[in-house]
Design a protein around this motif. Structure first.
Motif, mmCIF file in Angstrom:
data_model
loop_
_atom_site.group_PDB
_atom_site.id
_atom_site.type_symbol
_atom_site.label_atom_id
_atom_site.label_comp_id
_atom_site.label_asym_id
_atom_site.label_seq_id
_atom_site.Cartn_x
_atom_site.Cartn_y
_atom_site.Cartn_z
ATOM 1 N N UNK A 57 -35.473 45.854 -18.496
ATOM 2 C CA UNK A 57 -36.103 45.224 -17.144
ATOM 3 C C UNK A 57 -37.587 44.618 -17.504
ATOM 4 N N UNK A 58 -38.251 45.441 -18.230
ATOM 5 C CA UNK A 58 -39.653 45.463 -18.583
ATOM 6 C C UNK A 58 -39.782 44.149 -19.504
ATOM 7 N N UNK A 59 -38.760 44.151 -20.622
ATOM 8 C CA UNK A 59 -38.910 43.081 -21.761
ATOM 9 C C UNK A 59 -38.637 41.671 -21.021
ATOM 10 N N UNK A 60 -37.776 41.647 -19.852
ATOM 11 C CA UNK A 60 -37.652 40.540 -19.073
ATOM 12 C C UNK A 60 -38.846 40.077 -18.010
ATOM 13 N N UNK A 61 -39.415 41.074 -17.492
ATOM 14 C CA UNK A 61 -40.620 40.858 -16.395
ATOM 15 C C UNK A 61 -41.958 41.247 -17.054
ATOM 16 N N UNK A 62 -42.052 42.140 -18.037
ATOM 17 C CA UNK A 62 -43.437 42.356 -18.319
ATOM 18 C C UNK A 62 -43.598 42.370 -19.967
ATOM 19 N N UNK A 63 -43.123 41.502 -20.596
ATOM 20 C CA UNK A 63 -42.982 41.491 -21.926
ATOM 21 C C UNK A 63 -44.325 41.493 -22.745
ATOM 22 N N UNK A 64 -45.384 41.434 -22.111
ATOM 23 C CA UNK A 64 -46.671 41.666 -22.769
ATOM 24 C C UNK A 64 -47.038 43.165 -22.834
ATOM 25 N N UNK A 65 -46.468 43.666 -22.076
ATOM 26 C CA UNK A 65 -47.152 44.943 -21.650
ATOM 27 C C UNK A 65 -46.538 46.197 -22.593
ATOM 28 N N UNK A 66 -47.280 47.204 -22.974
ATOM 29 C CA UNK A 66 -46.853 48.248 -23.911
ATOM 30 C C UNK A 66 -45.801 49.345 -23.104
ATOM 31 N N UNK A 67 -45.263 50.161 -24.076
ATOM 32 C CA UNK A 67 -44.259 51.193 -23.377
ATOM 33 C C UNK A 67 -44.364 52.552 -24.046
ATOM 34 N N UNK A 68 -44.287 53.443 -23.282
ATOM 35 C CA UNK A 68 -44.300 54.820 -23.837
ATOM 36 C C UNK A 68 -43.323 55.371 -23.023
ATOM 37 N N UNK A 69 -42.021 55.971 -23.844
ATOM 38 C CA UNK A 69 -41.068 56.542 -23.149
ATOM 39 C C UNK A 69 -40.692 57.698 -23.956
ATOM 40 N N UNK A 70 -40.148 58.849 -23.142
ATOM 41 C CA UNK A 70 -39.553 59.963 -23.906
ATOM 42 C C UNK A 70 -38.623 59.904 -24.997
ATOM 43 N N UNK A 71 -37.666 59.013 -24.828
ATOM 44 C CA UNK A 71 -36.663 58.749 -25.604
ATOM 45 C C UNK A 71 -36.672 57.807 -26.667
ATOM 46 N N UNK A 72 -37.634 56.754 -26.585
ATOM 47 C CA UNK A 72 -37.806 55.815 -27.829
ATOM 48 C C UNK A 72 -39.146 55.588 -28.126
ATOM 49 N N UNK A 75 -44.605 51.523 -28.102
ATOM 50 C CA UNK A 75 -44.806 50.266 -28.463
ATOM 51 C C UNK A 75 -46.026 49.862 -27.871
ATOM 52 N N UNK A 76 -46.910 49.191 -28.758
ATOM 53 C CA UNK A 76 -48.167 48.531 -28.235
ATOM 54 C C UNK A 76 -47.905 47.319 -27.714
ATOM 55 N N UNK A 77 -48.517 46.912 -26.657
ATOM 56 C CA UNK A 77 -48.606 45.585 -26.036
ATOM 57 C C UNK A 77 -49.571 44.855 -26.363
ATOM 58 N N UNK A 78 -49.619 43.799 -25.559
ATOM 59 C CA UNK A 78 -50.999 42.750 -25.652
ATOM 60 C C UNK A 78 -51.632 42.662 -24.444
ATOM 61 N N UNK A 79 -51.417 43.002 -23.436
ATOM 62 C CA UNK A 79 -51.932 42.822 -21.888
ATOM 63 C C UNK A 79 -53.129 44.037 -21.612
ATOM 64 N N UNK A 80 -52.909 45.225 -22.459
ATOM 65 C CA UNK A 80 -53.895 46.148 -21.802
ATOM 66 C C UNK A 80 -53.152 47.212 -21.027
ATOM 67 N N UNK A 81 -51.907 46.821 -20.497
ATOM 68 C CA UNK A 81 -51.187 47.732 -19.613
ATOM 69 C C UNK A 81 -50.074 48.234 -20.451
ATOM 70 N N UNK A 109 -53.577 51.385 -17.516
ATOM 71 C CA UNK A 109 -54.521 50.533 -18.098
ATOM 72 C C UNK A 109 -55.309 51.336 -19.275
ATOM 73 N N UNK A 110 -55.832 50.511 -20.063
ATOM 74 C CA UNK A 110 -56.597 51.172 -21.219
ATOM 75 C C UNK A 110 -55.965 51.659 -22.505
ATOM 76 N N UNK A 111 -56.452 52.600 -22.996
ATOM 77 C CA UNK A 111 -55.856 53.316 -24.149
ATOM 78 C C UNK A 111 -54.723 54.014 -23.613
ATOM 79 N N UNK A 112 -53.397 53.897 -24.306
ATOM 80 C CA UNK A 112 -52.341 54.606 -23.522
ATOM 81 C C UNK A 112 -52.436 56.157 -24.335
ATOM 82 N N UNK A 113 -53.686 56.888 -23.437
ATOM 83 C CA UNK A 113 -53.966 58.142 -24.067
ATOM 84 C C UNK A 113 -54.242 58.928 -22.546
ATOM 85 N N UNK A 114 -53.524 59.905 -22.055
ATOM 86 C CA UNK A 114 -53.742 60.555 -20.810
ATOM 87 C C UNK A 114 -55.324 60.931 -20.348
#
Length: 264
Positions: A57-72, A75-81, A109-114
């Protein structure tokens, strides 16, 4: 760039679709795919399938955003999100047929560090009971559209939740922390899904929650929901095993709970 409200609406839509898939797979029967950090720390085939749905869903609707998931992973994005996802929080409950599990999705938003990011929107969806906890920054927290507010503490003490890690070597320290916290408590709960514990603090179903060793996807959504409901969420120093303390509570309980849980 999408507005906070647009991100919030997309988060809810994806969480609901992901939760429907998780519930359907639970009804069909659960297959254990692997263990992770310990024998008790399992991953089901449904965890992987649900996360794959979210990523698609995100690849289709927010392709520039990064991703941080438990299982996979990340993945760094380009948008800052970055989208921070736990496809099934409470996997052991899920595998055993207990209803305390949820899909947890946050946009940060920002550095993907909690310790450095700013959460923008969040959804925690419990498909077994069809409850959607959600929030958008500076606009409040909600349960299925009804505004949430943390509880006001009474003289009887707080109803407090906690959780334990899967590593048996850490259990003695966790139990010691419970002993220190009990004088503050009316009673204690241990449900097994951090995102729901945090959401329950926001909803006033719990007065506080503490646990060491949460991963970013465990608390990213729930922390925003707590804060937008008027509660406090914070993280303390790591223990000898490297596990950071996470605490959420109503404001009048937070400092006392944090101090008791953190004390060596």
């Amino acid at each position: 760039m999408a507005s906070d409200r647009d991100l919030h609406d997309l988060t809810l839509d994806i969480a609901r679709e992901a939760g429907a898939l998780a519930l359907r797979r639970r009804t069909e029967g659960v297959a254990i795919a692997a263990t992770k950090s310990a024998l008790a720390d399992i991953v089901t085939e449904a965890d992987r399938e649900v996360e794959a749905l979210v990523r698609a869903r995100l690849a289709a609707e927010a392709p520039r955003d990064g991703f941080l998931g438990e299982e996979t992973g990340a993945e760094v994005g380009e948008s800052g999100l970055t989208w921070v996802v736990d496809p099934i929080d409470g996997t052991v409950n899920y595998a055993y047929g207990m209803p305390q599990y949820a899909v947890s999705i946050a946009v940060v938003a920002g550095d993907p560090d909690p310790d450095r990011w700013e959460a923008v929107a969040a959804a925690v969806y419990a498909p077994a009971v069809d409850e959607m906890f959600h929030a958008v920054r500076q606009e409040g927290a909600y349960l299925d559209g009804a505004r949430l507010r943390v509880a006001e503490l009474t003289g009887a003490g707080g109803l407090i939740a906690t959780g334990f890690g899967y590593d048996p070597s850490t259990h003695a320290g966790d139990l010691a922390a419970v002993g220190r916290v009990l004088p503050l408590a009316r009673d204690l709960r241990r449900a097994g899904a951090a995102s729901l514990d945090l959401s329950y603090v926001a909803a006033g179903r719990l007065d506080g929650y503490f646990e060491r060793g949460l991963q970013p996807w465990d608390h990213a959504a729930g922390a925003l929901i707590v804060r937008e409901a008027g509660g406090r969420f914070g993280r303390g120093d790591a223990d000898a095993a490297g596990r950071v303390l996470n605490v959420a509570a109503a404001p009048e309980l937070y400092d006392r709970l944090f101090a008791a849980a953190l004390q060596p």
